[in-house]
Design a protein around this motif. Structure first.
Motif, PDB file in Angstrom:
ATOM      1  N   PRO A  66      -0.025  19.695  20.155  1.00 51.86           N
ATOM      2  CA  PRO A  66       1.072  18.787  20.405  1.00 51.86           C
ATOM      3  C   PRO A  66       1.537  18.101  19.205  1.00 51.86           C
ATOM      4  O   PRO A  66       2.868  18.027  18.961  1.00 51.86           O
ATOM      5  N   ASN A  67       0.944  17.596  18.424  1.00 53.07           N
ATOM      6  CA  ASN A  67       1.213  16.899  17.065  1.00 53.07           C
ATOM      7  C   ASN A  67       1.861  17.620  16.277  1.00 53.07           C
ATOM      8  O   ASN A  67       2.933  17.238  15.599  1.00 53.07           O
ATOM      9  N   GLU A  70       5.306  18.409  17.446  1.00 52.89           N
ATOM     10  CA  GLU A  70       6.338  17.474  17.447  1.00 52.89           C
ATOM     11  C   GLU A  70       6.847  17.165  15.797  1.00 52.89           C
ATOM     12  O   GLU A  70       7.881  16.829  15.649  1.00 52.89           O
ATOM     13  N   GLU A  73       9.368  20.089  14.974  1.00 54.16           N
ATOM     14  CA  GLU A  73      10.353  19.522  15.602  1.00 54.16           C
ATOM     15  C   GLU A  73      11.137  18.510  14.931  1.00 54.16           C
ATOM     16  O   GLU A  73      12.381  18.507  14.770  1.00 54.16           O
ATOM     17  N   LEU A  74      10.620  17.435  14.445  1.00 53.91           N
ATOM     18  CA  LEU A  74      11.121  16.401  13.714  1.00 53.91           C
ATOM     19  C   LEU A  74      11.494  16.736  12.644  1.00 53.91           C
ATOM     20  O   LEU A  74      12.810  16.404  11.962  1.00 53.91           O
ATOM     21  N   GLU A 137      17.146   6.809  21.265  1.00 55.03           N
ATOM     22  CA  GLU A 137      16.662   7.970  20.374  1.00 55.03           C
ATOM     23  C   GLU A 137      17.577   8.571  19.502  1.00 55.03           C
ATOM     24  O   GLU A 137      18.840   9.030  20.046  1.00 55.03           O
TER      25      GLU A 137
END
Length: 300
Positions: A66-67, A70, A73-74, A137
């Motif tokens: 998951p990290n 993330e 995606e960032l 966000e």
């Protein structure tokens, strides 16, 4: 550790096949293996267990996945933001919306697509719990939400889109439908009916309004089931599991012929839909979007 290594790790984790991951990324299988090996060295732990027949994630690999997603995606989002600043009318727009705002959003998207067909628009639906978080966000450029979910901050521009109201939702074959259709809602007739409510955790604002509206009319809901989203509440009512209070707009969104809605009178049943965006947005597509859609609602 670089972004490509993370992308390769995600590919292997999703396919559990080094050869397939290599094909998807246009690399050879030894190259993918090398990159994964380098990533494992940098992290100081094994991410996969490999033998001749299978590939599986280690516990560490499952925790890291998951990290990794993330971070990738960032990185992608940051890259898109830079491109949007340079491309202008060939840019990208990220919109966050609650389900019941869909009819208004659909109108805006059609008008914007007609005016700027080369700007891509990504839509993310959020529920009440997440809307108040995602609105702060920066990855979202425009928000279609309820007025009470928008922070009272001078950093946002807010446009009123529509005033809707809560409705009593009954299964279409409910015995009370004909009576309420002719004489209006009588909450005293609902005593003992099984009630489908929004989850207080997932939809705190709609839950709070629902309970307040019921209390003001001397009605105590017999909560049989709580759902996390509007679609699930509407489907439960349509299935005959109980009754509920829903926004009127959801009738066109949820496509349920098995639900009949009865608007509830009174200011406490009002639902104000707004569009909000950061006043200092750097994405030029935001200005193009607002210039296109704001006049549509000011004229009404």
């Amino acid at each position: 550790m670089d972004i490509n290594q993370l992308r390769y790790f995600i590919s292997v984790a999703q396919t559990l096949n080094f050869s397939e991951a290599a094909r998807r990324n246009g690399l050879t299988q030894p190259s993918i293996s090398h990159h994964i090996g380098e990533l494992e060295k940098q992290l100081g732990t094994r991410l996969f267990v490999r033998d001749k027949r299978s590939v599986t994630l280690t516990d560490t690999g499952r925790a890291f996945l998951p990290n990794a997603i993330e971070i990738v995606e960032l990185a992608h989002s940051s890259e898109q933001k830079l491109k949007k600043m340079e491309t202008g009318k060939n840019g990208h727009l990220n919109i966050a919306a609650i389900t019941s705002s869909t009819p208004m959003l659909a109108r805006c998207l059609r008008a914007f697509a007609d005016a700027y067909p080369d700007i891509s628009v990504n839509i993310s639906y959020t529920n009440g719990r997440h809307s108040s978080v995602t609105i702060n966000e920066e990855r979202f450029d425009v928000h279609f939400s309820m007025r009470e979910l928008v922070p009272g901050s001078e950093s946002f521009s807010i446009m009123l889109l529509e005033v809707d109201r809560l409705c009593l939702a009954l299964p279409a074959d409910h015995p009370l439908c004909a009576e309420f259709r002719e004489h209006g809602i009588d909450f005293s007739k609902l005593k003992g009916e099984r009630f489908i409510a929004f989850s207080e955790t997932d939809g705190p604002m709609i839950y709070k309004q629902t309970m307040a509206v019921c209390k003001a009319r001397g009605y105590t809901p017999n909560i049989f089931l709580q759902q996390e989203c509007a679609e699930a509440v509407a489907l439960s009512v349509g299935a005959g599991s109980g009754i509920a209070l829903l926004s009127g707009n959801l009738k066109t969104v949820c496509f349920s012929d098995n639900v009949e809605l009865f608007p509830i009178e009174g200011d406490d049943a009002r639902r104000e839909y707004v569009m909000a965006w950061h006043k200092n947005a750097l994405n030029p597509a935001v200005q193009l979007f607002t210039q296109t859609v704001v006049p549509m609602f000011q004229a009404e």
